[in-house]
Design a protein around this motif. Sequence first.
Motif, PDB file in Angstrom:
ATOM      1  N   VAL A 139       0.813  -1.214   0.000  1.00 27.15           N
ATOM      2  CA  VAL A 139       0.000   0.000   0.000  1.00 27.15           C
ATOM      3  C   VAL A 139       0.846   1.264   0.000  1.00 27.15           C
ATOM      4  CG1 VAL A 139      -1.949  -1.113   1.135  1.00 27.15           C
ATOM      5  CG2 VAL A 139      -0.174  -0.004   2.526  1.00 27.15           C
ATOM      6  N   ASP A 140       2.149   1.104  -0.157  1.00 27.24           N
ATOM      7  CA  ASP A 140       3.022   2.285  -0.239  1.00 27.24           C
ATOM      8  C   ASP A 140       4.244   1.960  -1.081  1.00 27.24           C
ATOM      9  OD1 ASP A 140       4.514   4.608   0.073  1.00 27.24           O
ATOM     10  OD2 ASP A 140       5.321   3.979   2.010  1.00 27.24           O
ATOM     11  N   ASP A 141       4.102   2.166  -2.388  1.00 23.91           N
ATOM     12  CA  ASP A 141       5.228   2.210  -3.302  1.00 23.91           C
ATOM     13  C   ASP A 141       5.195   3.587  -3.958  1.00 23.91           C
ATOM     14  OD1 ASP A 141       5.770  -0.353  -2.537  1.00 23.91           O
ATOM     15  OD2 ASP A 141       5.426  -1.279  -4.472  1.00 23.91           O
ATOM     16  N   HIS A 142       6.081   3.807  -4.912  1.00 19.05           N
ATOM     17  CA  HIS A 142       6.167   5.131  -5.530  1.00 19.05           C
ATOM     18  C   HIS A 142       6.388   5.006  -7.025  1.00 19.05           C
ATOM     19  CE1 HIS A 142       6.559   7.190  -1.585  1.00 19.05           C
ATOM     20  NE2 HIS A 142       7.054   6.009  -1.243  1.00 19.05           N
ATOM     21  N   THR A 143       5.876   5.988  -7.749  1.00 15.02           N
ATOM     22  CA  THR A 143       6.157   6.086  -9.169  1.00 15.02           C
ATOM     23  C   THR A 143       6.990   7.327  -9.430  1.00 15.02           C
ATOM     24  OG1 THR A 143       5.180   6.291 -11.372  1.00 15.02           O
ATOM     25  CG2 THR A 143       3.976   7.311  -9.568  1.00 15.02           C
ATOM     26  N   VAL A 144       7.963   7.207 -10.308  1.00 17.92           N
ATOM     27  CA  VAL A 144       8.683   8.373 -10.821  1.00 17.92           C
ATOM     28  C   VAL A 144       8.030   8.700 -12.161  1.00 17.92           C
ATOM     29  CG1 VAL A 144      10.885   9.302 -11.618  1.00 17.92           C
ATOM     30  CG2 VAL A 144      10.813   7.738  -9.649  1.00 17.92           C
ATOM     31  N   GLU A 145       7.382   9.834 -12.235  1.00 19.01           N
ATOM     32  CA  GLU A 145       6.569  10.151 -13.403  1.00 19.01           C
ATOM     33  C   GLU A 145       7.421  10.262 -14.662  1.00 19.01           C
ATOM     34  OE1 GLU A 145       4.886  11.332  -9.642  1.00 19.01           O
ATOM     35  OE2 GLU A 145       6.677  12.139 -10.638  1.00 19.01           O
ATOM     36  N   PRO A 146       6.989   9.650 -15.773  1.00 18.20           N
ATOM     37  CA  PRO A 146       7.687   9.841 -17.049  1.00 18.20           C
ATOM     38  C   PRO A 146       7.639  11.308 -17.472  1.00 18.20           C
ATOM     39  CG  PRO A 146       6.166   7.980 -17.150  1.00 18.20           C
ATOM     40  CD  PRO A 146       5.880   8.702 -15.867  1.00 18.20           C
ATOM     41  N   ALA A 147       8.554  11.667 -18.334  1.00 23.12           N
ATOM     42  CA  ALA A 147       8.713  13.080 -18.712  1.00 23.12           C
ATOM     43  C   ALA A 147       7.475  13.674 -19.359  1.00 23.12           C
ATOM     44  CB  ALA A 147       9.914  13.225 -19.651  1.00 23.12           C
ATOM     45  N   GLY A 148       6.645  12.856 -20.003  1.00 20.99           N
ATOM     46  CA  GLY A 148       5.539  13.395 -20.778  1.00 20.99           C
ATOM     47  C   GLY A 148       4.208  13.494 -20.067  1.00 20.99           C
ATOM     48  N   VAL A 149       4.150  13.219 -18.779  1.00 18.41           N
ATOM     49  CA  VAL A 149       2.858  13.174 -18.088  1.00 18.41           C
ATOM     50  C   VAL A 149       2.032  14.430 -18.327  1.00 18.41           C
ATOM     51  CG1 VAL A 149       1.746  13.170 -15.816  1.00 18.41           C
ATOM     52  CG2 VAL A 149       3.559  11.532 -16.318  1.00 18.41           C
ATOM     53  N   TRP A 150       2.630  15.599 -18.161  1.00 22.40           N
ATOM     54  CA  TRP A 150       1.882  16.842 -18.323  1.00 22.40           C
ATOM     55  C   TRP A 150       1.998  17.400 -19.738  1.00 22.40           C
ATOM     56  CZ3 TRP A 150       4.488  15.473 -13.903  1.00 22.40           C
ATOM     57  CH2 TRP A 150       3.684  15.259 -12.778  1.00 22.40           C
ATOM     58  N   GLN A 151       3.149  17.270 -20.358  1.00 21.07           N
ATOM     59  CA  GLN A 151       3.316  17.771 -21.724  1.00 21.07           C
ATOM     60  C   GLN A 151       2.358  17.076 -22.688  1.00 21.07           C
ATOM     61  OE1 GLN A 151       5.607  20.288 -22.988  1.00 21.07           O
ATOM     62  NE2 GLN A 151       5.472  20.776 -20.807  1.00 21.07           N
ATOM     63  N   ASP A 152       2.051  15.833 -22.433  1.00 17.05           N
ATOM     64  CA  ASP A 152       1.186  15.066 -23.334  1.00 17.05           C
ATOM     65  C   ASP A 152      -0.295  15.292 -23.076  1.00 17.05           C
ATOM     66  OD1 ASP A 152       3.518  14.000 -24.324  1.00 17.05           O
ATOM     67  OD2 ASP A 152       3.304  12.048 -23.326  1.00 17.05           O
TER      68      ASP A 152
END
Length: 411
Positions: free
Chosen positions: A14-27
Amino acid sequence: MDTHASTFPLIISVDDHTVEPAGVWQDRLPARYRDTAPRIVRAPLKEMSFLGGRFRPVMGEPGDEGPLGDWWVYGDLRRPLTRLDTAVGVDRDEVKLEVITYEQMRPGSYDVPARLADMDVNHVQSALCFPTFPRFCGQTFTEAGDRELALLCVRAYNDWMVEEWCGPRAQGRLIPLTLIPLWDPESAAAEVRRNAARGVRAVAFSEIPPHLGLPSVHTDAWDPFLAACDETGTVVAMHIGSSSRMPSTSADAPPAVGSVITFANCCFSMVDWLMSGKFERFPNLKVMYAEGQIGWIPYILERADVVWEENRGWGGVADKVTRPPSELFAEHVYGCFFDDAFGLRNLDSIGLGNVLYETDYPHSDSTWPKSREVGEAQMGHLPADVVERIVRGNAIELLELTSDGLWQGPA
């Protein structure tokens, strides 16, 4: 999936983490925001420190000397990817406060198929993931000057979380955790309902909102948001550091001091909630504390009950907290742990139904790739049915997963 002969249950973290890919908001944002929305820039590091619970990075200019890293650029914010964001696969003695690029991190940090493969190695079936760039409850967007853009960024993150990170490629093994616009409880309530309609059952929130310049849970300000969570069965998930202030003792205390006492924020927050009256006003509300461990809980409940019994008249809670705090805890609060042998030896004083397991992938504290071995060593004294509840059963019930432990998406 791992078919190791061990009888230890497949883990739901119930507690891991994601490192967001570069395009999350640009896309995902309108073209007019392309130059102002969060974006990745590769640049040198000028200087960086992490003292007294405060992280202070300074980005260099092109051509400057210094190690190159990938930086999120958003308004005036310059936030680098660091080794502490994704330390799995690196020797513990080599994990340092340094900037890195995407190529220098384990692909499972940001890539869905690679994440599933790393989960297989670690005996993990399913995982709920907190953000990195937005910070643990979206503080990055709360602090932004352009609130219109910030709201779009929150929604874009949630769309990426539901449709991509937890989309078809995840095979139901990644469980969505969404954000809210913390600056507007009415809009927050709308976002909870929007995501609940597509199967989301967890939303990130701050452990101590006043540290972010926001109202406390003792006010009525959050009631629209809490009502939405109560109505939709959405769990309020609070991660250590979601107040943007890690516990420390002095401005020059080394990070090791704060690392030992990280549970303190959860402790303070839990007392706030137990004495707020919110659990009686919103009887279906559930909260969970990610990475707070559980060994500290029994004494706090004992003390809270004593204060409620003896001092509630002058303590300002008699009119809103009508039951012992320990009873409210049992019905509404979940502690999350990945390495807490003491807590497991005192499980009867915490409550079997109030604990959840986690692996903290890909952070430096993570038990990956030996979460099963750690669990076996610490839970070896417990009956198999108890281990089953801790490692997966409680999470299945709380997050409304399938009986097989998978996220099923929209109904």
